[in-house]
Design a protein around this motif. Structure first.
Motif, PDB file in Angstrom:
ATOM      1  N   THR A   2      12.902  23.428  33.620  1.00  0.00           N
ATOM      2  CA  THR A   2      11.615  22.765  33.773  1.00  0.00           C
ATOM      3  C   THR A   2      10.819  23.518  34.834  1.00  0.00           C
ATOM      4  O   THR A   2      11.197  23.558  36.003  1.00  0.00           O
ATOM      5  CB  THR A   2      11.808  21.302  34.206  1.00  0.00           C
ATOM      6  OG1 THR A   2      12.582  20.620  33.214  1.00  0.00           O
ATOM      7  CG2 THR A   2      10.466  20.610  34.363  1.00  0.00           C
ATOM      8  N   TRP A   3       9.742  24.149  34.404  1.00  0.00           N
ATOM      9  CA  TRP A   3       8.988  24.975  35.334  1.00  0.00           C
ATOM     10  C   TRP A   3       8.331  24.115  36.408  1.00  0.00           C
ATOM     11  O   TRP A   3       8.462  24.371  37.594  1.00  0.00           O
ATOM     12  CB  TRP A   3       7.955  25.792  34.566  1.00  0.00           C
ATOM     13  CG  TRP A   3       8.572  26.812  33.669  1.00  0.00           C
ATOM     14  CD1 TRP A   3       8.904  26.661  32.355  1.00  0.00           C
ATOM     15  CD2 TRP A   3       8.987  28.137  34.026  1.00  0.00           C
ATOM     16  NE1 TRP A   3       9.480  27.812  31.865  1.00  0.00           N
ATOM     17  CE2 TRP A   3       9.540  28.733  32.872  1.00  0.00           C
ATOM     18  CE3 TRP A   3       8.925  28.875  35.203  1.00  0.00           C
ATOM     19  CZ2 TRP A   3      10.038  30.026  32.861  1.00  0.00           C
ATOM     20  CZ3 TRP A   3       9.411  30.170  35.202  1.00  0.00           C
ATOM     21  CH2 TRP A   3       9.966  30.735  34.045  1.00  0.00           C
ATOM     22  N   GLY A  33       4.382  25.515  30.847  1.00  0.00           N
ATOM     23  CA  GLY A  33       5.832  25.446  30.981  1.00  0.00           C
ATOM     24  C   GLY A  33       6.435  24.325  30.153  1.00  0.00           C
ATOM     25  O   GLY A  33       7.467  24.504  29.500  1.00  0.00           O
ATOM     26  N   GLU A  36       6.072  25.173  26.494  1.00  0.00           N
ATOM     27  CA  GLU A  36       6.589  26.517  26.202  1.00  0.00           C
ATOM     28  C   GLU A  36       5.591  27.314  25.367  1.00  0.00           C
ATOM     29  O   GLU A  36       5.951  27.924  24.360  1.00  0.00           O
ATOM     30  CB  GLU A  36       7.948  26.446  25.510  1.00  0.00           C
ATOM     31  CG  GLU A  36       9.033  25.853  26.384  1.00  0.00           C
ATOM     32  CD  GLU A  36      10.409  25.934  25.759  1.00  0.00           C
ATOM     33  OE1 GLU A  36      10.523  25.730  24.522  1.00  0.00           O
ATOM     34  OE2 GLU A  36      11.376  26.222  26.485  1.00  0.00           O
ATOM     35  N   LYS A  37       4.337  27.265  25.771  1.00  0.00           N
ATOM     36  CA  LYS A  37       3.290  28.010  25.088  1.00  0.00           C
ATOM     37  C   LYS A  37       2.697  29.036  26.048  1.00  0.00           C
ATOM     38  O   LYS A  37       2.572  28.779  27.247  1.00  0.00           O
ATOM     39  CB  LYS A  37       2.188  27.075  24.582  1.00  0.00           C
ATOM     40  CG  LYS A  37       2.610  26.185  23.420  1.00  0.00           C
ATOM     41  CD  LYS A  37       1.461  25.330  22.933  1.00  0.00           C
ATOM     42  CE  LYS A  37       0.371  26.149  22.261  1.00  0.00           C
ATOM     43  NZ  LYS A  37       0.798  26.718  20.981  1.00  0.00           N
ATOM     44  N   PRO A 127      15.378  32.883  34.396  1.00  0.00           N
ATOM     45  CA  PRO A 127      13.964  32.495  34.361  1.00  0.00           C
ATOM     46  C   PRO A 127      13.053  33.700  34.564  1.00  0.00           C
ATOM     47  O   PRO A 127      13.248  34.490  35.483  1.00  0.00           O
ATOM     48  CB  PRO A 127      13.846  31.502  35.527  1.00  0.00           C
ATOM     49  CG  PRO A 127      15.226  30.967  35.713  1.00  0.00           C
ATOM     50  CD  PRO A 127      16.153  32.096  35.376  1.00  0.00           C
ATOM     51  N   PHE A 153       8.613  33.831  20.043  1.00  0.00           N
ATOM     52  CA  PHE A 153       9.391  34.378  21.152  1.00  0.00           C
ATOM     53  C   PHE A 153      10.583  35.171  20.629  1.00  0.00           C
ATOM     54  O   PHE A 153      11.732  34.947  20.993  1.00  0.00           O
ATOM     55  CB  PHE A 153       9.845  33.262  22.107  1.00  0.00           C
ATOM     56  CG  PHE A 153       8.730  32.683  22.918  1.00  0.00           C
ATOM     57  CD1 PHE A 153       8.400  33.224  24.149  1.00  0.00           C
ATOM     58  CD2 PHE A 153       7.997  31.616  22.447  1.00  0.00           C
ATOM     59  CE1 PHE A 153       7.364  32.699  24.909  1.00  0.00           C
ATOM     60  CE2 PHE A 153       6.955  31.080  23.188  1.00  0.00           C
ATOM     61  CZ  PHE A 153       6.639  31.629  24.424  1.00  0.00           C
ATOM     62  N   ARG A 167      16.174  32.166  26.495  1.00  0.00           N
ATOM     63  CA  ARG A 167      15.425  31.339  27.438  1.00  0.00           C
ATOM     64  C   ARG A 167      13.978  31.813  27.374  1.00  0.00           C
ATOM     65  O   ARG A 167      13.682  32.955  27.720  1.00  0.00           O
ATOM     66  CB  ARG A 167      15.961  31.489  28.863  1.00  0.00           C
ATOM     67  CG  ARG A 167      15.225  30.612  29.884  1.00  0.00           C
ATOM     68  CD  ARG A 167      15.545  31.046  31.300  1.00  0.00           C
ATOM     69  NE  ARG A 167      16.925  30.801  31.649  1.00  0.00           N
ATOM     70  CZ  ARG A 167      17.363  29.713  32.283  1.00  0.00           C
ATOM     71  NH1 ARG A 167      16.500  28.787  32.650  1.00  0.00           N
ATOM     72  NH2 ARG A 167      18.633  29.565  32.571  1.00  0.00           N
ATOM     73  N   ARG A 168      13.080  30.949  26.926  1.00  0.00           N
ATOM     74  CA  ARG A 168      11.696  31.368  26.752  1.00  0.00           C
ATOM     75  C   ARG A 168      11.035  31.680  28.088  1.00  0.00           C
ATOM     76  O   ARG A 168      11.121  30.873  29.018  1.00  0.00           O
ATOM     77  CB  ARG A 168      10.900  30.297  26.028  1.00  0.00           C
ATOM     78  CG  ARG A 168      11.281  30.128  24.565  1.00  0.00           C
ATOM     79  CD  ARG A 168      10.263  29.293  23.821  1.00  0.00           C
ATOM     80  NE  ARG A 168      10.549  29.266  22.388  1.00  0.00           N
ATOM     81  CZ  ARG A 168       9.703  28.810  21.475  1.00  0.00           C
ATOM     82  NH1 ARG A 168       8.527  28.309  21.850  1.00  0.00           N
ATOM     83  NH2 ARG A 168      10.011  28.835  20.201  1.00  0.00           N
ATOM     84  N   PHE A 170       7.901  32.229  30.764  1.00  0.00           N
ATOM     85  CA  PHE A 170       6.589  31.662  31.041  1.00  0.00           C
ATOM     86  C   PHE A 170       5.602  32.815  30.876  1.00  0.00           C
ATOM     87  O   PHE A 170       5.616  33.764  31.651  1.00  0.00           O
ATOM     88  CB  PHE A 170       6.557  31.118  32.469  1.00  0.00           C
ATOM     89  CG  PHE A 170       5.332  30.307  32.818  1.00  0.00           C
ATOM     90  CD1 PHE A 170       5.427  28.940  33.007  1.00  0.00           C
ATOM     91  CD2 PHE A 170       4.090  30.905  32.974  1.00  0.00           C
ATOM     92  CE1 PHE A 170       4.316  28.180  33.339  1.00  0.00           C
ATOM     93  CE2 PHE A 170       2.969  30.165  33.298  1.00  0.00           C
ATOM     94  CZ  PHE A 170       3.080  28.798  33.488  1.00  0.00           C
TER      95      PHE A 170
END
Length: 288
Positions: A2-3, A33, A36-37, A127, A153, A167-168, A170
């Motif tokens: 969670t950003w 975040g 996730e876009k 991250p 992604f 892991r996507r 940011f």
């Protein structure tokens, strides 16, 4: 990961990382975040677009990977390329009775793959903040390379298959709006427009970055910078240059930004001779 937990958390953590985010910036950063876009940040040069991506990395402890865009950027510089010299040496070292299919499978492996920023960010398990900086400077064709990354992604390598993000990252794209980006790219992104801040907010930014600056001098500096931005200059002063000017005034122990002080230090914020001439003339007329 969670950003940011909410927009207020984004604002507080970005502030702690040295970036004063207004309400829309904090909200959009949180949503980038949470959803996730990718985040497309557009606006004139020097308003903090690139710095936002850096601040997100600092605030979250993520690694920053930067793709600096320019005219002529191609797939080999953005995604990946093969180490042809190393492949050739392997072919030469292979036994003569080895079938080509075996040689082919041997040289198209990770050992011979040179990853560039986009693929590097996709493959990282830690991250990651991916900054695609000044995307409007690339050719239109390059946007096609970004679509698979921005939508799914993932990156497709014909010889290896599809590499999907574990892991996507940011993702922050910045644009100075020198050309219109394609609707396909915009559709995949959240959008944030940054402009020069108002006088009060710029004073807050400057005093947070240069805590030793006298408030009266900060007010004078912001006023002069605002007047400079109203002129038809080749390059208007950026926020970073305003901060540099404040540090310059402290270094020179200048306690008042009068005409002589402006003349002595104008090179910190204006980088063209014609801009200097116009600025001095206009500021002199304004002082009468």
């Amino acid at each position: 990961m969670t950003w940011f937990s909410n927009p207020d958390d984004a604002s507080a953590r970005l502030h702690a990382a040295g970036y004063l985010a207004d309400g829309p910036t904090a909200t959009t950063s949180y949503l980038a975040g949470a959803l996730e876009k990718p985040l497309l940040v557009e606006g004139p040069a020097g308003v903090g677009k690139t710095e936002l991506a850096k601040a997100v990395a600092r605030a979250t402890g993520a690694e920053l990977i930067r793709l600096q865009c320019y005219e002529g950027l191609d797939e080999a510089r953005a995604l990946y390329e093969w180490n042809y010299k190393k492949q050739l040496l392997r072919i030469q070292a292979s036994t003569g009775d080895q079938a080509w299919s075996e040689t082919h499978d041997d040289i198209f492996t990770d050992e011979f793959l040179l990853t560039r920023p986009l693929l590097t960010a996709i493959r990282r398990a830690e991250p990651t903040v991916l900054l695609i900086d000044e995307v409007d400077k690339t050719d239109v064709e390059v946007e096609g390379l970004l679509l698979e990354v921005l939508s799914d992604f993932q990156v497709t390598i014909p010889e290896l298959g599809t590499v999907a993000a574990t892991r996507r990252p940011f993702v922050v794209l910045t644009s100075n709006a020198t050309r219109e980006l394609s609707e396909a790219v915009k559709r995949r992104c959240l959008y944030l427009h940054l402009d020069y801040p108002d006088a009060q907010r710029e004073r807050e930014i400057i005093t947070s970055q240069v805590p030793g600056l006298d408030p009266a001098v900060a007010a004078q500096l912001v006023e002069v910078v605002g007047r400079l931005r109203e002129l038809e200059l080749k390059k208007a002063p950026s926020i970073a240059e305003s901060v540099d000017w404040a540090r310059t005034l402290i270094a020179l122990e200048i306690g008042s930004l009068d005409e002589e002080a402006v003349r002595r230090t104008l090179g910190v914020v204006l980088k063209h001779a014609s801009d200097h001439t116009r600025a001095i003339k206009e500021l002199r007329l304004a002082a009468r």
